[in-house]
Scaffold this motif. Sequence first.
Motif, PDB file in Angstrom:
ATOM      1  N   VAL A 404      75.446  70.083  91.171  1.00 19.04           N
ATOM      2  CA  VAL A 404      74.223  69.585  90.687  1.00 19.04           C
ATOM      3  C   VAL A 404      74.138  68.322  90.896  1.00 19.04           C
ATOM      4  O   VAL A 404      75.279  67.361  90.927  1.00 19.04           O
ATOM      5  N   LYS A 405      73.187  67.539  91.394  1.00 16.23           N
ATOM      6  CA  LYS A 405      72.865  66.336  91.727  1.00 16.23           C
ATOM      7  C   LYS A 405      71.793  65.534  90.839  1.00 16.23           C
ATOM      8  O   LYS A 405      70.826  65.936  90.868  1.00 16.23           O
ATOM      9  N   PHE A 406      72.482  64.680  89.967  1.00 13.37           N
ATOM     10  CA  PHE A 406      71.335  63.933  89.160  1.00 13.37           C
ATOM     11  C   PHE A 406      71.082  62.620  89.744  1.00 13.37           C
ATOM     12  O   PHE A 406      72.146  61.904  89.955  1.00 13.37           O
ATOM     13  N   VAL A 407      70.028  62.260  90.153  1.00 12.21           N
ATOM     14  CA  VAL A 407      69.686  60.899  90.399  1.00 12.21           C
ATOM     15  C   VAL A 407      68.587  60.250  89.396  1.00 12.21           C
ATOM     16  O   VAL A 407      67.755  60.882  88.910  1.00 12.21           O
ATOM     17  N   HIS A 408      69.006  59.208  88.856  1.00 12.56           N
ATOM     18  CA  HIS A 408      68.578  58.582  87.747  1.00 12.56           C
ATOM     19  C   HIS A 408      68.088  56.993  87.682  1.00 12.56           C
ATOM     20  O   HIS A 408      69.257  56.385  88.420  1.00 12.56           O
ATOM     21  N   GLN A 409      67.583  56.475  86.898  1.00  6.89           N
ATOM     22  CA  GLN A 409      67.176  55.098  86.971  1.00  6.89           C
ATOM     23  C   GLN A 409      66.245  54.887  85.730  1.00  6.89           C
ATOM     24  O   GLN A 409      65.295  55.543  85.230  1.00  6.89           O
ATOM     25  N   LEU A 410      66.634  53.674  84.933  1.00  5.33           N
ATOM     26  CA  LEU A 410      66.084  53.261  83.615  1.00  5.33           C
ATOM     27  C   LEU A 410      65.050  52.381  84.105  1.00  5.33           C
ATOM     28  O   LEU A 410      65.042  51.568  84.846  1.00  5.33           O
ATOM     29  N   GLU A 411      63.669  52.855  83.316  1.00  4.04           N
ATOM     30  CA  GLU A 411      62.930  52.044  83.712  1.00  4.04           C
ATOM     31  C   GLU A 411      62.303  51.104  82.138  1.00  4.04           C
ATOM     32  O   GLU A 411      61.997  51.877  81.337  1.00  4.04           O
ATOM     33  N   ARG A 412      62.615  50.087  82.242  1.00  5.11           N
ATOM     34  CA  ARG A 412      62.465  49.056  80.841  1.00  5.11           C
ATOM     35  C   ARG A 412      60.996  48.912  80.461  1.00  5.11           C
ATOM     36  O   ARG A 412      60.005  49.122  81.485  1.00  5.11           O
ATOM     37  N   ALA A 413      60.973  48.682  79.207  1.00  8.97           N
ATOM     38  CA  ALA A 413      59.354  48.724  78.823  1.00  8.97           C
ATOM     39  C   ALA A 413      58.737  47.183  79.432  1.00  8.97           C
ATOM     40  O   ALA A 413      57.656  47.370  79.622  1.00  8.97           O
ATOM     41  N   SER A 414      59.846  46.328  80.099  1.00 10.16           N
ATOM     42  CA  SER A 414      59.265  45.284  80.635  1.00 10.16           C
ATOM     43  C   SER A 414      58.612  45.583  81.947  1.00 10.16           C
ATOM     44  O   SER A 414      58.027  44.848  82.594  1.00 10.16           O
ATOM     45  N   GLY A 415      59.094  46.721  82.402  1.00 10.94           N
ATOM     46  CA  GLY A 415      58.544  47.137  83.737  1.00 10.94           C
ATOM     47  C   GLY A 415      59.927  47.001  84.580  1.00 10.94           C
ATOM     48  O   GLY A 415      59.799  47.533  85.952  1.00 10.94           O
TER      49      GLY A 415
END
Length: 428
Positions: A404-415
Amino acid sequence: MVVSLLPYRALRSISRSNLRTLSEKLQGIAPATGVSCAMNGHVNGGPPAAGMAPSRGVPAAGGALAKGGGVDKAADFANYFCTYAFLYHQKEMLSDRVRMDAYYRSIFRNAKHFLGKTVLDVGTGSGILAIWAAQAGARKVYAVEATVMARHARSLIAGNNVDHIVEVIEGAIEDITIPEKVDIIISEWMGYFLVRESMFDSVIYARDKWLKPTGIMYPSHARMWVAPMRTSLVEHKQQEFQHSMADWGCFLQDTSDHYNVDMSCLSNPYKEEQTKYFLQTSMWNSLYPNQIIGQPVIIKEFDCLTTTMEEVSSVRSSFKLPFHPGHSRLCGFAGWFDVHFKGSPTDPADHEVELTTAPSTDETTHWGQQVFLLHPPLNLQDGDILSCSLDITRSRDNHRLMDVKFVHQLERASGEKTPLITSPYFIE
Ligand SMILES: C[S@@+](CC[C@H](N)C(=O)[O-])C[C@H]1O[C@@H](n2cnc3c(N)ncnc32)[C@H](O)[C@@H]1O
């Protein structure tokens, strides 16, 4: 072959809190062998202890793929089918009330589908689904089982007076033949996070070869779910990993002092091996609903009547995970599945039935959920959304296990966006 003394399926009869405690204990005591059935059983089986055969389907390391890339049938039989030949293993599935009730209701509340019809049960095991199909009025049931469990199925079927309807055929579905096409294919093929075990391949094979164009699949639909979660297992696994590496340090010193050999050139491969084992292998867990900290999302849906081998052999999905407010830490992801019994477009079910393996306080299943931990956990702020892509492919060495490969990134409310993180996992 290693036979489990305390297979986790048996733990259905143990209360949920005991199951959790036992699970945690056993996860703490198993040695980090890094290879073989013991590793599979420990990591993925959750409750089974070290050295015990893992649970559902039991694909051991060692490879079921032949050199040319095809399946090595002998290895597959030894690694995968072996445990299904044991009554204790069938009993564990037969003791899963959520599973049993769903199949039972799907058949008897939709008896119109079975009345006077021909049925193929792919992987009949003990014969339970074939017996129910016959009791619901089927004219003929072909019950196919690859292992010697077929012989027990035969006696169970005779003992329940449906042997004039059910014919048990011992052999792999890919190798056997039946004299006619059927109206219904029924099967319980689902592995952890749905796709582990790759048994859906055999059902697809049977469908394409033996189902009439007007035929119905039981179950008819399947879905894979992912949700963000919290758990103390992150610290627990980190500690185990640190202990293991500290122990390696002592081992290096001892080997040098007592035997005059410097083993330090093996430190990196050892660390890699232990990282995979402790930090990157997904874990069986029976989560409480309040451990889920955001909206679960469906990452894949299968229509069992039309899904192709290609679609099941690699699952790719991109999705966004929003969080419930007030959570400051993302520990990882939980994966589970549900299946539905809806009949077919031309002959829909009178009563649709759902079998879900979602986190629950009382409706737990032997499948539990697969947990993919984040090391380190991510700090969250209210309004964050996690943008993810997930890629599930079959392990190079054993087509019944998954990479399994998970690629992830947080998108803050500020953009603002945090850097992309790629986390590899193994479903073993
Ligand atoms: C999860 S068990 C389900 C058993 C039973 N149908 C039930 O619901 O309790 C799956 C069964 O399918 C059998 N099986 C898996 N792949 C098969 C194949 N290709 N051909 C025949 N049997 C198979 C396994 O040996 C095992 O007994």
